[in-house]
Design a protein around this motif. Sequence first.
Motif, short mmCIF file in Angstrom:
data_model
loop_
_atom_site.label_atom_id
_atom_site.label_comp_id
_atom_site.label_asym_id
_atom_site.label_seq_id
_atom_site.Cartn_x
_atom_site.Cartn_y
_atom_site.Cartn_z
N THR A 14 9.83 -38.65 4.56
CA THR A 14 9.75 -39.25 3.23
C THR A 14 8.35 -39.10 2.64
O THR A 14 8.20 -38.76 1.46
CB THR A 14 10.15 -40.74 3.28
OG1 THR A 14 11.47 -40.84 3.84
CG2 THR A 14 10.12 -41.37 1.91
N THR A 15 7.33 -39.32 3.45
CA THR A 15 5.95 -39.14 2.99
C THR A 15 5.71 -37.70 2.59
O THR A 15 5.12 -37.42 1.54
CB THR A 15 4.96 -39.57 4.09
OG1 THR A 15 5.15 -40.96 4.37
CG2 THR A 15 3.52 -39.33 3.67
N ASN A 16 6.16 -36.76 3.40
CA ASN A 16 6.00 -35.34 3.06
C ASN A 16 6.72 -34.99 1.77
O ASN A 16 6.18 -34.29 0.91
CB ASN A 16 6.51 -34.44 4.20
CG ASN A 16 5.52 -34.31 5.33
OD1 ASN A 16 4.32 -34.51 5.15
ND2 ASN A 16 6.01 -33.97 6.50
N LEU A 17 7.94 -35.49 1.61
CA LEU A 17 8.72 -35.20 0.41
C LEU A 17 8.04 -35.76 -0.84
O LEU A 17 7.90 -35.07 -1.86
CB LEU A 17 10.13 -35.78 0.54
CG LEU A 17 11.09 -35.50 -0.60
CD1 LEU A 17 11.39 -34.01 -0.69
CD2 LEU A 17 12.38 -36.28 -0.40
N LEU A 18 7.58 -37.00 -0.77
CA LEU A 18 6.90 -37.63 -1.90
C LEU A 18 5.60 -36.89 -2.24
O LEU A 18 5.34 -36.58 -3.41
CB LEU A 18 6.60 -39.10 -1.58
CG LEU A 18 5.95 -39.91 -2.68
CD1 LEU A 18 6.84 -40.00 -3.91
CD2 LEU A 18 5.62 -41.31 -2.16
N ASN A 19 4.80 -36.57 -1.23
CA ASN A 19 3.54 -35.88 -1.48
C ASN A 19 3.76 -34.46 -1.99
O ASN A 19 3.00 -33.97 -2.83
CB ASN A 19 2.66 -35.89 -0.24
CG ASN A 19 2.12 -37.27 0.06
OD1 ASN A 19 2.04 -38.11 -0.82
ND2 ASN A 19 1.78 -37.51 1.31
N LYS A 20 4.81 -33.81 -1.52
CA LYS A 20 5.14 -32.48 -2.02
C LYS A 20 5.53 -32.57 -3.50
O LYS A 20 5.10 -31.75 -4.32
CB LYS A 20 6.29 -31.88 -1.21
CG LYS A 20 6.63 -30.46 -1.60
CD LYS A 20 7.65 -29.84 -0.67
CE LYS A 20 7.89 -28.41 -1.09
NZ LYS A 20 8.67 -27.66 -0.16
N PHE A 21 6.30 -33.58 -3.86
CA PHE A 21 6.67 -33.80 -5.26
C PHE A 21 5.42 -34.01 -6.11
O PHE A 21 5.29 -33.42 -7.19
CB PHE A 21 7.61 -35.00 -5.37
CG PHE A 21 7.88 -35.40 -6.80
CD1 PHE A 21 8.78 -34.67 -7.58
CD2 PHE A 21 7.23 -36.48 -7.36
CE1 PHE A 21 9.01 -35.03 -8.90
CE2 PHE A 21 7.46 -36.85 -8.68
CZ PHE A 21 8.35 -36.12 -9.46
N PHE A 22 4.50 -34.87 -5.66
CA PHE A 22 3.26 -35.11 -6.40
C PHE A 22 2.50 -33.80 -6.62
O PHE A 22 2.07 -33.49 -7.72
CB PHE A 22 2.35 -36.10 -5.67
CG PHE A 22 2.78 -37.52 -5.72
CD1 PHE A 22 3.56 -38.02 -6.76
CD2 PHE A 22 2.42 -38.40 -4.71
CE1 PHE A 22 3.94 -39.36 -6.81
CE2 PHE A 22 2.79 -39.73 -4.74
CZ PHE A 22 3.55 -40.21 -5.79
N ALA A 23 2.32 -33.04 -5.54
CA ALA A 23 1.54 -31.80 -5.63
C ALA A 23 2.18 -30.81 -6.59
O ALA A 23 1.49 -30.22 -7.44
CB ALA A 23 1.40 -31.17 -4.25
N GLU A 24 3.48 -30.63 -6.48
CA GLU A 24 4.16 -29.66 -7.34
C GLU A 24 4.19 -30.10 -8.79
O GLU A 24 4.18 -29.27 -9.69
CB GLU A 24 5.57 -29.39 -6.81
CG GLU A 24 5.55 -28.62 -5.50
CD GLU A 24 6.90 -28.49 -4.83
OE1 GLU A 24 7.84 -29.25 -5.18
OE2 GLU A 24 7.02 -27.63 -3.93
N SER A 25 4.20 -31.41 -9.03
CA SER A 25 4.20 -31.89 -10.42
C SER A 25 2.81 -31.77 -11.04
O SER A 25 2.69 -31.66 -12.26
CB SER A 25 4.71 -33.32 -10.51
OG SER A 25 3.80 -34.22 -9.91
N ILE A 26 1.78 -31.76 -10.23
CA ILE A 26 0.41 -31.62 -10.73
C ILE A 26 0.10 -30.17 -11.04
O ILE A 26 -0.50 -29.85 -12.06
CB ILE A 26 -0.59 -32.20 -9.71
CG1 ILE A 26 -0.41 -33.73 -9.65
CG2 ILE A 26 -2.03 -31.84 -10.07
CD1 ILE A 26 -1.06 -34.38 -8.45
N ASP A 27 0.48 -29.27 -10.13
CA ASP A 27 0.19 -27.85 -10.32
C ASP A 27 1.26 -27.04 -9.59
O ASP A 27 1.23 -26.92 -8.37
CB ASP A 27 -1.20 -27.51 -9.80
CG ASP A 27 -1.64 -26.09 -10.12
OD1 ASP A 27 -0.77 -25.22 -10.36
OD2 ASP A 27 -2.85 -25.85 -10.14
N SER A 28 2.18 -26.47 -10.33
CA SER A 28 3.30 -25.74 -9.72
C SER A 28 2.87 -24.43 -9.06
O SER A 28 3.65 -23.84 -8.32
CB SER A 28 4.39 -25.48 -10.75
OG SER A 28 3.88 -24.67 -11.80
N SER A 29 1.65 -23.99 -9.30
CA SER A 29 1.19 -22.74 -8.69
C SER A 29 0.69 -22.95 -7.26
O SER A 29 0.47 -21.99 -6.53
CB SER A 29 0.08 -22.11 -9.53
OG SER A 29 -1.11 -22.88 -9.46
#
Length: 138
Positions: A14-29
């Motif tokens: 869950t932590t990985n999923l949430l942090n991955k979402f945050f990262a991808e929403s900040i910069d998709s590259s």
Amino acid sequence: MMPNTILLVDDDDTTNLLNKFFAESIDSSIDVVTATNGKEALSFLEDNDIEAIGPCLIILDVLMPIMDGWEFLEEFKNRFDAKYKEQVTISILTGLDSERISKKAKNHPLVHNTIQKPLSDGMFKELITGRYAASLSQ
């Protein structure tokens, strides 16, 4: 330095999923990779040339099965050369409010900072852009 790759190392999906979402929403590259323990993280780093993946931010939990964060740091220190290490920023992420963990992280030469779980999207953005520095100064 903005990372090209973020390696999330935590046994909590869950932590990985949430942090991955945050990262991808900040910069998709930014390429976001997850590992559930230090051994998986080391395998990823060994299998990928730092020149190819570019600057890398590792967000590392300390309490994990198989290989914990402290064991990962020791192996990372021994396996990679200085040029590789210069391209990697390591932040400790922990759910424990422990002075012992914070002190150990602060004194570790490879650790940039330590952060309490859960990360917010604002904290994550500051972490990615290199502006998150509050943890080690405390």
